[in-house]
Design a protein around this motif. Structure first.
Motif, PDB file in Angstrom:
ATOM      1  N   ASN A 119       4.250   1.634  -4.355  1.00  0.00           N
ATOM      2  CA  ASN A 119       4.960   1.783  -5.618  1.00  0.00           C
ATOM      3  C   ASN A 119       4.251   2.769  -6.543  1.00  0.00           C
ATOM      4  O   ASN A 119       4.890   3.532  -7.271  1.00  0.00           O
ATOM      5  CB  ASN A 119       5.055   0.409  -6.303  1.00  0.00           C
ATOM      6  N   ASN A 120       2.920   2.757  -6.513  1.00  0.00           N
ATOM      7  CA  ASN A 120       2.135   3.615  -7.406  1.00  0.00           C
ATOM      8  C   ASN A 120       1.830   4.987  -6.829  1.00  0.00           C
ATOM      9  O   ASN A 120       1.709   5.961  -7.569  1.00  0.00           O
ATOM     10  CB  ASN A 120       0.821   2.915  -7.777  1.00  0.00           C
ATOM     11  N   PHE A 121       1.668   5.066  -5.514  1.00  0.00           N
ATOM     12  CA  PHE A 121       1.264   6.333  -4.892  1.00  0.00           C
ATOM     13  C   PHE A 121       2.338   6.924  -3.985  1.00  0.00           C
ATOM     14  O   PHE A 121       2.115   7.984  -3.397  1.00  0.00           O
ATOM     15  CB  PHE A 121      -0.019   6.119  -4.070  1.00  0.00           C
ATOM     16  N   ASN A 122       3.469   6.206  -3.854  1.00  0.00           N
ATOM     17  CA  ASN A 122       4.568   6.600  -2.979  1.00  0.00           C
ATOM     18  C   ASN A 122       4.057   7.099  -1.624  1.00  0.00           C
ATOM     19  O   ASN A 122       3.234   6.437  -1.017  1.00  0.00           O
ATOM     20  CB  ASN A 122       5.511   7.582  -3.682  1.00  0.00           C
ATOM     21  N   PHE A 123       4.482   8.283  -1.195  1.00  0.00           N
ATOM     22  CA  PHE A 123       4.156   8.734   0.161  1.00  0.00           C
ATOM     23  C   PHE A 123       2.690   9.166   0.318  1.00  0.00           C
ATOM     24  O   PHE A 123       2.213   9.309   1.440  1.00  0.00           O
ATOM     25  CB  PHE A 123       5.106   9.854   0.574  1.00  0.00           C
ATOM     26  N   ALA A 124       2.002   9.355  -0.786  1.00  0.00           N
ATOM     27  CA  ALA A 124       0.570   9.653  -0.704  1.00  0.00           C
ATOM     28  C   ALA A 124      -0.172   8.461  -0.101  1.00  0.00           C
ATOM     29  O   ALA A 124      -1.146   8.640   0.643  1.00  0.00           O
ATOM     30  CB  ALA A 124       0.017   9.968  -2.090  1.00  0.00           C
ATOM     31  N   PHE A 125       0.286   7.244  -0.399  1.00  0.00           N
ATOM     32  CA  PHE A 125      -0.359   6.053   0.162  1.00  0.00           C
ATOM     33  C   PHE A 125      -0.120   5.969   1.671  1.00  0.00           C
ATOM     34  O   PHE A 125      -1.017   5.611   2.433  1.00  0.00           O
ATOM     35  CB  PHE A 125       0.180   4.796  -0.526  1.00  0.00           C
ATOM     36  N   VAL A 126       1.087   6.318   2.101  1.00  0.00           N
ATOM     37  CA  VAL A 126       1.392   6.330   3.540  1.00  0.00           C
ATOM     38  C   VAL A 126       0.489   7.329   4.257  1.00  0.00           C
ATOM     39  O   VAL A 126      -0.080   7.037   5.315  1.00  0.00           O
ATOM     40  CB  VAL A 126       2.880   6.677   3.780  1.00  0.00           C
ATOM     41  N   LEU A 127       0.335   8.512   3.671  1.00  0.00           N
ATOM     42  CA  LEU A 127      -0.540   9.533   4.256  1.00  0.00           C
ATOM     43  C   LEU A 127      -1.989   9.057   4.292  1.00  0.00           C
ATOM     44  O   LEU A 127      -2.712   9.318   5.260  1.00  0.00           O
ATOM     45  CB  LEU A 127      -0.438  10.832   3.460  1.00  0.00           C
ATOM     46  N   ALA A 128      -2.408   8.336   3.245  1.00  0.00           N
ATOM     47  CA  ALA A 128      -3.785   7.829   3.194  1.00  0.00           C
ATOM     48  C   ALA A 128      -4.040   6.848   4.323  1.00  0.00           C
ATOM     49  O   ALA A 128      -5.120   6.843   4.935  1.00  0.00           O
ATOM     50  CB  ALA A 128      -4.046   7.163   1.844  1.00  0.00           C
ATOM     51  N   LEU A 129      -3.050   6.012   4.631  1.00  0.00           N
ATOM     52  CA  LEU A 129      -3.211   5.047   5.723  1.00  0.00           C
ATOM     53  C   LEU A 129      -3.280   5.747   7.082  1.00  0.00           C
ATOM     54  O   LEU A 129      -3.846   5.209   8.029  1.00  0.00           O
ATOM     55  CB  LEU A 129      -2.042   4.046   5.719  1.00  0.00           C
ATOM     56  N   LEU A 147     -14.724  10.455   6.585  1.00  0.00           N
ATOM     57  CA  LEU A 147     -14.345   9.158   7.143  1.00  0.00           C
ATOM     58  C   LEU A 147     -15.175   8.042   6.503  1.00  0.00           C
ATOM     59  O   LEU A 147     -14.664   6.951   6.210  1.00  0.00           O
ATOM     60  CB  LEU A 147     -14.534   9.158   8.660  1.00  0.00           C
ATOM     61  N   ILE A 148     -16.460   8.312   6.259  1.00  0.00           N
ATOM     62  CA  ILE A 148     -17.349   7.346   5.599  1.00  0.00           C
ATOM     63  C   ILE A 148     -16.875   7.094   4.168  1.00  0.00           C
ATOM     64  O   ILE A 148     -16.809   5.948   3.709  1.00  0.00           O
ATOM     65  CB  ILE A 148     -18.803   7.861   5.592  1.00  0.00           C
ATOM     66  N   VAL A 149     -16.513   8.163   3.470  1.00  0.00           N
ATOM     67  CA  VAL A 149     -16.089   8.052   2.070  1.00  0.00           C
ATOM     68  C   VAL A 149     -14.760   7.317   1.945  1.00  0.00           C
ATOM     69  O   VAL A 149     -14.560   6.514   1.022  1.00  0.00           O
ATOM     70  CB  VAL A 149     -15.986   9.458   1.438  1.00  0.00           C
ATOM     71  N   LEU A 177     -10.026   7.269  -3.778  1.00  0.00           N
ATOM     72  CA  LEU A 177     -10.183   7.459  -2.338  1.00  0.00           C
ATOM     73  C   LEU A 177      -8.827   7.597  -1.648  1.00  0.00           C
ATOM     74  O   LEU A 177      -8.702   8.302  -0.648  1.00  0.00           O
ATOM     75  CB  LEU A 177     -10.972   6.290  -1.730  1.00  0.00           C
ATOM     76  N   ILE A 178      -7.812   6.928  -2.181  1.00  0.00           N
ATOM     77  CA  ILE A 178      -6.448   7.079  -1.650  1.00  0.00           C
ATOM     78  C   ILE A 178      -5.998   8.524  -1.826  1.00  0.00           C
ATOM     79  O   ILE A 178      -5.414   9.131  -0.918  1.00  0.00           O
ATOM     80  CB  ILE A 178      -5.481   6.110  -2.362  1.00  0.00           C
ATOM     81  N   CYS A 179      -6.302   9.098  -2.994  1.00  0.00           N
ATOM     82  CA  CYS A 179      -5.929  10.499  -3.255  1.00  0.00           C
ATOM     83  C   CYS A 179      -6.677  11.459  -2.322  1.00  0.00           C
ATOM     84  O   CYS A 179      -6.086  12.414  -1.798  1.00  0.00           O
ATOM     85  CB  CYS A 179      -6.237  10.853  -4.709  1.00  0.00           C
ATOM     86  N   VAL A 180      -7.966  11.194  -2.114  1.00  0.00           N
ATOM     87  CA  VAL A 180      -8.770  12.039  -1.223  1.00  0.00           C
ATOM     88  C   VAL A 180      -8.222  11.977   0.204  1.00  0.00           C
ATOM     89  O   VAL A 180      -8.079  13.008   0.872  1.00  0.00           O
ATOM     90  CB  VAL A 180     -10.250  11.593  -1.247  1.00  0.00           C
ATOM     91  N   ALA A 181      -7.918  10.765   0.676  1.00  0.00           N
ATOM     92  CA  ALA A 181      -7.411  10.593   2.045  1.00  0.00           C
ATOM     93  C   ALA A 181      -6.066  11.300   2.212  1.00  0.00           C
ATOM     94  O   ALA A 181      -5.841  11.994   3.215  1.00  0.00           O
ATOM     95  CB  ALA A 181      -7.276   9.106   2.359  1.00  0.00           C
ATOM     96  N   ALA A 182      -5.180  11.148   1.241  1.00  0.00           N
ATOM     97  CA  ALA A 182      -3.856  11.785   1.327  1.00  0.00           C
ATOM     98  C   ALA A 182      -3.981  13.304   1.308  1.00  0.00           C
ATOM     99  O   ALA A 182      -3.322  14.009   2.087  1.00  0.00           O
ATOM    100  CB  ALA A 182      -2.985  11.310   0.172  1.00  0.00           C
ATOM    101  N   ALA A 183      -4.847  13.816   0.433  1.00  0.00           N
ATOM    102  CA  ALA A 183      -5.050  15.274   0.355  1.00  0.00           C
ATOM    103  C   ALA A 183      -5.611  15.827   1.665  1.00  0.00           C
ATOM    104  O   ALA A 183      -5.218  16.912   2.117  1.00  0.00           O
ATOM    105  CB  ALA A 183      -5.998  15.599  -0.796  1.00  0.00           C
TER     106      ALA A 183
END
Length: 350
Positions: A119-129, A147-149, A177-183
């Motif tokens: 709800n808060n990160f929309n598809f960025a959260f999916v990409l982070a996962l 990967l550690i971060v 970290l969600i933003c970093v993973a998605a980026a």
């Protein structure tokens, strides 16, 4: 929660810059001054900082920072509470060894944080996962540092999802970290189509590169839509409390009463000076609510009898005489509790 989030951001950045001693010191500050349970989020960076850096220097840096902050914390607690105690230790003892019944304030299922994060990160959260899969396929580029971060995203989601009581703010430490993973995943798109044996880029690799700004733009538009939706759909409490400024004719020393809307009470900063007290009225909630600060009992050093270690409601937290209220803050949702504001012979709707 927010302080822990800032500490996670800084500690992770220092780790990537190979400043391992500083990363561990910031992690210690995030845990002791911020939120002790966030130690799970800091664990991967701390462990690998000890392995990669000069062990003795990194360890002493973290140890000395922890000891200094703990001493300062205990001194501050003594100044506030009038006795030697540690709020950090008390917090851990209270939540780990038992005491509070946080479920009084609501429980959610195991998927709550996943739904909330989407709800808060929309598809960025999916990409982070998807980051783990991408990191393994683009090993040279991202593993193992990133990967550690990013690993605390998975650790924290798993741990917090097991707890019955859930709140959105509990996810704050991993928001950056969600933003970093998605980026990282978006940046990796062309790598899936890169032919290491070819000198020129393939058409698919070029398309993937062109898609990156489009995907980022889509995520940003959706995120801004979420922000505007929140302001438009849930901004009523702030707007209503701001209207109090226009009703000084109620008179000085007025009492404002809040019923079912206690959980949306923004802050005393929104209450003008002509209102002397904000009081709760019984609307069915059976958890402990804040009391007006009472200096006569000894200020912060007191342990008033109306507080308890189970978060259970106290009879004294509610104002029994509704007639003493000059203003009433209420939301009528046709619930099985009395809607006092509907009595127009007593109340004038503002």
């Amino acid at each position: 929660s927010s302080f822990s989030m800032y500490a996670v951001t800084l500690s992770s950045a220092l780790f990537l810059l190979e400043k391992y001693a500083c990363a561990v010191s910031v992690a210690a500050a995030g845990v002791i001054l911020g939120w002790p349970f966030s130690i799970l989020v800091f664990l991967p960076v701390t462990i690998y900082s000890l392995i990669r850096g000069h062990f003795r220097r990194v360890f002493l840096s973290g140890l000395l920072t922890s000891l200094c902050l703990l001493v300062l914390s205990v001194v501050a607690d003594y100044y506030s509470y009038g006795r030697w105690t540690s709020s950090v230790f008390n917090l851990l003892k209270y939540n780990v060894l038992g005491g509070g019944e946080s479920h009084l304030y609501g429980t959610e299922g195991a998927t709550f944080y996943f739904r909330n994060a989407f709800n808060n990160f929309n598809f960025a959260f999916v990409l982070a996962l998807l980051f783990v899969g991408v990191a393994l396929s683009a090993r040279k580029k991202y593993a193992p540092d990133l990967l550690i971060v990013v690993s605390p995203v998975y650790i924290w989601l798993a741990f917090m999802s097991l707890q019955a009581h859930k709140e959105e703010r509990f996810l704050y430490p991993i928001y950056p970290l969600i933003c970093v993973a998605a980026a990282s995943v978006i940046d990796s798109f062309p790598d899936f189509f890169h032919d290491k044996y070819a000198n020129e880029q393939s058409i698919f690799e070029k398309i993937a590169k062109g898609l990156r700004p489009l995907i980022l733009g889509f995520i940003l538009c959706t995120s801004h839509s979420r922000t505007f939706s929140m302001l438009n759909g849930y901004g009523a409490p702030l707007q209503i409390y701001q209207h109090l400024e226009y009703h000084e004719d109620t008179g000085p020393g007025s009492i404002m009463c809040v019923g079912s809307e206690w959980h949306r009470y923004p802050s005393s900063f929104f209450v003008p000076s002509y209102i002397s007290e904000v009081r709760w009225i019984d609307d069915g909630f059976r958890g402990l609510l804040p009391f007006p600060f009472n200096e006569t009992l000894g200020g912060t050093t007191a342990a008033p009898s109306y507080f308890n270690t189970k978060n259970k409601a106290s009879d004294k937290q509610y104002l029994k005489d509704i007639g003493a209220c000059n203003l009433l803050m209420e939301l009528d949702l046709r619930r099985p509790y009395p809607s006092r504001g509907n009595d127009l012979s007593t109340w004038e709707t503002l």
